[in-house]
Scaffold this active site. Sequence first.
Site, PDB file in Angstrom:
ATOM      1  N   LYS A 104     -24.775  75.808 100.077  1.00 51.26           N
ATOM      2  CA  LYS A 104     -24.134  76.037  98.781  1.00 51.26           C
ATOM      3  C   LYS A 104     -23.010  75.020  98.594  1.00 51.26           C
ATOM      4  O   LYS A 104     -22.221  74.794  99.511  1.00 51.26           O
ATOM      5  CB  LYS A 104     -23.593  77.463  98.701  1.00 51.26           C
ATOM      6  CG  LYS A 104     -22.851  77.756  97.392  1.00 51.26           C
ATOM      7  CD  LYS A 104     -22.720  79.243  97.121  1.00 51.26           C
ATOM      8  CE  LYS A 104     -21.647  79.952  97.890  1.00 51.26           C
ATOM      9  NZ  LYS A 104     -20.291  79.403  97.721  1.00 51.26           N
ATOM     10  N   GLU A 128     -19.135  82.507  89.693  1.00 51.03           N
ATOM     11  CA  GLU A 128     -18.003  83.331  90.145  1.00 51.03           C
ATOM     12  C   GLU A 128     -16.973  83.449  89.033  1.00 51.03           C
ATOM     13  O   GLU A 128     -16.537  82.436  88.469  1.00 51.03           O
ATOM     14  CB  GLU A 128     -17.371  82.694  91.402  1.00 51.03           C
ATOM     15  CG  GLU A 128     -16.135  83.444  91.891  1.00 51.03           C
ATOM     16  CD  GLU A 128     -15.719  83.107  93.323  1.00 51.03           C
ATOM     17  OE1 GLU A 128     -16.457  82.372  94.008  1.00 51.03           O
ATOM     18  OE2 GLU A 128     -14.658  83.593  93.741  1.00 51.03           O
ATOM     19  N   ASP A 158     -17.303  80.134 103.015  1.00 51.48           N
ATOM     20  CA  ASP A 158     -16.037  79.578 103.519  1.00 51.48           C
ATOM     21  C   ASP A 158     -14.890  80.558 103.226  1.00 51.48           C
ATOM     22  O   ASP A 158     -13.749  80.329 103.640  1.00 51.48           O
ATOM     23  CB  ASP A 158     -15.763  78.164 102.981  1.00 51.48           C
ATOM     24  CG  ASP A 158     -15.629  78.096 101.477  1.00 51.48           C
ATOM     25  OD1 ASP A 158     -15.795  79.135 100.801  1.00 51.48           O
ATOM     26  OD2 ASP A 158     -15.365  76.987 100.957  1.00 51.48           O
ATOM     27  N   ASP A 176     -22.154  77.859 103.345  1.00 50.36           N
ATOM     28  CA  ASP A 176     -21.273  77.085 102.477  1.00 50.36           C
ATOM     29  C   ASP A 176     -20.984  75.701 103.048  1.00 50.36           C
ATOM     30  O   ASP A 176     -20.677  75.549 104.228  1.00 50.36           O
ATOM     31  CB  ASP A 176     -19.917  77.805 102.342  1.00 50.36           C
ATOM     32  CG  ASP A 176     -19.752  78.497 101.002  1.00 50.36           C
ATOM     33  OD1 ASP A 176     -20.500  78.173 100.049  1.00 50.36           O
ATOM     34  OD2 ASP A 176     -18.857  79.366 100.908  1.00 50.36           O
TER      35      ASP A 176
HETATM   36  O1  KIV Z   1     -17.225  81.931 100.407  1.00 44.60           O
HETATM   37  C1  KIV Z   1     -17.710  82.909  99.802  1.00 44.60           C
HETATM   38  O2  KIV Z   1     -17.678  84.056 100.272  1.00 44.60           O
HETATM   39  C2  KIV Z   1     -18.339  82.668  98.501  1.00 44.60           C
HETATM   40  C3  KIV Z   1     -18.736  83.860  97.709  1.00 44.60           C
HETATM   41  C4  KIV Z   1     -17.548  84.532  97.121  1.00 44.60           C
HETATM   42  C5  KIV Z   1     -19.733  83.542  96.676  1.00 44.60           C
HETATM   43  O3  KIV Z   1     -18.489  81.537  98.119  1.00 44.60           O
HETATM   44 NA    NA Z   2     -17.376  79.958  99.305  1.00 39.85          NA
END
Ligand code: KIV
Ligand code: NA
Length: 264
Positions: free
Chosen positions: A112, A181, A45, A84
């Site tokens: 995720k 993160e 996201d 995501d």
């Molecule tokens: O949205 C994203 O790019 C992420 C990564 C930074 C892990 O969640």
């Molecule tokens: Na993300």
Amino acid sequence: MKKITISTLMAWKQEGRKFASATAYDASFAQLFEEQEMPVLLVGDSLGMVLQGKSDTLSVTIDEIAYHTRSVRAGSPNSLLMADMPFMSFATPEEACKNAAVLMQAGANMVKVEGGAWLADTITMLTQRAVPVCAHLGLTPQSINIFGGFKIQGREEEKAEQMVQDALALEKAGAQVILLECVPKALAARITDAVRVPVIGIGAGNATDGQILVMHDMFGISANYIPRFSKNYLKETGDMRLAVSRYIEEVASGEFPGPEQTFN
Ligand code: KIV
Ligand code: NA
């Protein structure tokens, strides 16, 4: 590249073989990544920031993630593709199931979700219904208004211990990957040892099983700012394909992230 699955990542963790991953949002870059044998791709996201120029990820919708997931899948048939779950798309286990189905049907292999032990029921419900889950802990950008900014997490011992417990609870609930993160290296190392599933880090030091970078940060072209924990591989190599292969090599050797990109 041969098909990458969760079993591949589990085997690599057991062998101590470190792996790279990156975000991707379109078919052309997905294909470039697959040609360089990037095993894991994420439709993050973060697209709200790097594609849409927003200052955070909160406005991203499930349909936007699904759209980009279809594009990435078209360019990379063999990577393990994570997608995501955007802000508020997994507020209840039922909503999580409905929205995760959209992403799986768009071509994702795993979704995720951002959050701690409170997500256990959601993760169990998803995995029982055949949706593999990556649990994102530490600096979870969807919570920026709770954190008051993009800040490192888990510095105090109490918060660190809480994160270890969250990781264990989410693994027990069925999470097959943990993503950390912006946490201190020592905490990321502790969590990587504590769980059996692969741990992917960003701004979490080089002790995790895998690393991830936002692709625009890897090329040094992000619209807003480039976080301290990322590295501009295009500047070093002068070529996108070389940039990607250099990143993959430096993760495998443990050279990336180095001390400049690590929080202690
Ligand atoms: O949205 C994203 O790019 C992420 C990564 C930074 C892990 O969640
Ligand atoms: Na993300």
